[in-house]
Write a protein that holds these residues in place. Structure first.
Motif, PDB file in Angstrom:
ATOM      1  N   UNK A  72     -11.760  14.776   0.777  1.00 29.06           N
ATOM      2  CA  UNK A  72     -11.966  13.768  -0.662  1.00 29.06           C
ATOM      3  C   UNK A  72     -11.133  16.012  -1.397  1.00 29.06           C
ATOM      4  N   UNK A  73     -11.291  15.141  -2.403  1.00 32.74           N
ATOM      5  CA  UNK A  73     -10.495  15.355  -3.214  1.00 32.74           C
ATOM      6  C   UNK A  73     -11.603  17.181  -3.512  1.00 32.74           C
ATOM      7  N   UNK A  74     -11.210  18.583  -4.119  1.00 30.41           N
ATOM      8  CA  UNK A  74     -11.721  19.653  -4.286  1.00 30.41           C
ATOM      9  C   UNK A  74     -11.600  20.726  -4.684  1.00 30.41           C
ATOM     10  N   UNK A 119     -16.093   6.418  -0.532  1.00 30.98           N
ATOM     11  CA  UNK A 119     -14.924   6.581  -1.824  1.00 30.98           C
ATOM     12  C   UNK A 119     -13.785   6.004  -0.885  1.00 30.98           C
ATOM     13  N   UNK A 120     -13.904   5.515  -0.060  1.00 33.95           N
ATOM     14  CA  UNK A 120     -12.651   4.722   0.465  1.00 33.95           C
ATOM     15  C   UNK A 120     -12.521   3.562   0.164  1.00 33.95           C
ATOM     16  N   UNK A 121     -11.009   2.955  -0.104  1.00 34.98           N
ATOM     17  CA  UNK A 121     -10.467   2.012  -0.627  1.00 34.98           C
ATOM     18  C   UNK A 121     -10.750   1.028   0.257  1.00 34.98           C
ATOM     19  N   UNK A 122     -10.515  -0.235  -0.234  1.00 36.64           N
ATOM     20  CA  UNK A 122     -10.810  -1.334   0.543  1.00 36.64           C
ATOM     21  C   UNK A 122      -9.815  -1.518   1.716  1.00 36.64           C
ATOM     22  N   UNK A 123      -8.549  -1.463   1.101  1.00 40.39           N
ATOM     23  CA  UNK A 123      -7.438  -1.505   2.103  1.00 40.39           C
ATOM     24  C   UNK A 123      -8.196  -0.241   3.121  1.00 40.39           C
ATOM     25  N   UNK A 124      -8.137   1.629   2.934  1.00 44.55           N
ATOM     26  CA  UNK A 124      -8.377   2.302   4.222  1.00 44.55           C
ATOM     27  C   UNK A 124      -9.923   2.118   4.682  1.00 44.55           C
TER      28      UNK A 124
END
Length: 323
Positions: A72-74, A119-124
């Motif tokens: 994640x971003x941090x 926090x996942x995109x549909x693709x991931x």
């Protein structure tokens, strides 16, 4: 004045650090049944940037297998920045010597276990569902004074959401949840079994959705009951999520005790935090901590972090073998 040993040998300090054990067999033996089991698998690791997660990823990368690393971003840094900086750690130096192209085995997956959709995109999400064989769930907040909301979102809801995602994975062989030996600290003797949780974990998810932080703070002690802090409380409920939502798939809970620096691998004495006994030792060594209030009769359950990693990896192999 006598010169430091690394100057006398002509080697750098880094070289000395990663070669402290010339007789240490670094790469996994080709005859290891456990290593052979994991060979070629696609493995998802959450919490990979943490203390335990780093050691887990380093060891898994010693052979040909693909690691999907959830980041994640941090602190103002993007997942991509954190991913790049992650592999500058000294624990990867020997791996860089032995397997210089190991980064080709690592896939960055942007995600956050504290978010409602991980926090996942549909693709991931689709990539994970189609490819993952093994899940190591190490992501957690380990702060004893964490807010009830944050502890619930990461340690309880995040675990549930990952379990539900794992159930969709087409090739899943095993789900390994890393908990703590103190998740059931209200009992005098802990066995290798699930215990009655403080409450229904889904109920506290509903409470966190409905109530604001002030209301949760008022209810915190009532909710936790005998559990001493939000860490132990949320980890106990995280285990209950595993019991409740892992039906139909090989899964296990690993409960490490107080972790110290590594004993041998990948290098001796590596640690990247000041938690627990490490902070006490540093404080005492610097002369800042002159006394410590404790019960001298109590036993501190301490274990080197590399022992924990070996156990976690072996546990994954064991549950699949027994399934």
């Amino acid at each position: 004045m006598e010169e430091p040993a690394h100057m006398m040998t002509g080697r750098s300090y880094l070289d000395d650090m990663i070669n402290m054990d010339d007789d240490l067999e670094y790469l996994e033996s080709e005859f290891s049944e456990i290593a052979e089991f994991y060979k070629g698998l696609n493995i998802l690791v959450t919490g990979g940037s943490g203390f335990l997660g780093r050691l887990l990823i380093e060891k898994l990368l010693r052979q040909e297998r693909k690691i999907y690393m959830l980041i994640r971003a941090k602190k103002g840094k993007s997942p991509q920045q954190r991913f790049k900086e992650h592999f500058n750690d000294i624990i990867y130096e020997k791996l860089k010597q032995e397997r210089p192209n190991f980064l080709k085995q690592v896939v960055l997956v942007e995600g956050d276990t504290s978010l409602s959709d991980l926090g996942l995109s549909t693709k991931d999400r689709e990539i994970l569902i189609d490819n993952i064989d093994i899940v190591f769930h190490s992501a957690a907040t380990v702060r004893f004074d964490e807010s009830i909301r944050q502890a619930v979102n990461i340690n309880i809801r995040g675990t549930k959401l990952l379990l539900l995602l794992a159930k969709e994975m087409k090739n899943l062989k095993g789900f390994i949840h890393i908990s703590t030996a103190f998740s059931n600290c209200v009992y005098d003797y802990i066995e290798e079994k699930f215990y009655e949780p403080p409450m229904n974990p889904d109920n506290i998810l509903s409470l966190v959705e409905l109530l604001d932080d002030d209301a949760l703070d008022v209810l915190k002690n009532k909710l936790m009951g005998k559990w001493p802090n939000t860490y132990a409380f949320s980890k106990a409920l995280g285990e209950e999520m595993v019991r409740k939502y892992s039906t139909g798939m090989p899964s296990c809970v690993v409960r490490p005790s107080i972790m110290l620096a590594t004993n041998k691998e990948p290098i001796r004495g590596w640690i990247n935090n000041y938690y627990g006994p490490t902070g006490v030792a540093i404080g005492a060594g610097m002369g800042l901590l002159r006394s410590l209030h404790c019960n001298s009769e109590n036993i501190a359950d301490i274990i080197p972090a590399d022992y924990v990693i070996n156990n976690v990896i072996a546990a994954g192999w064991d549950i699949v073998k027994k399934w």
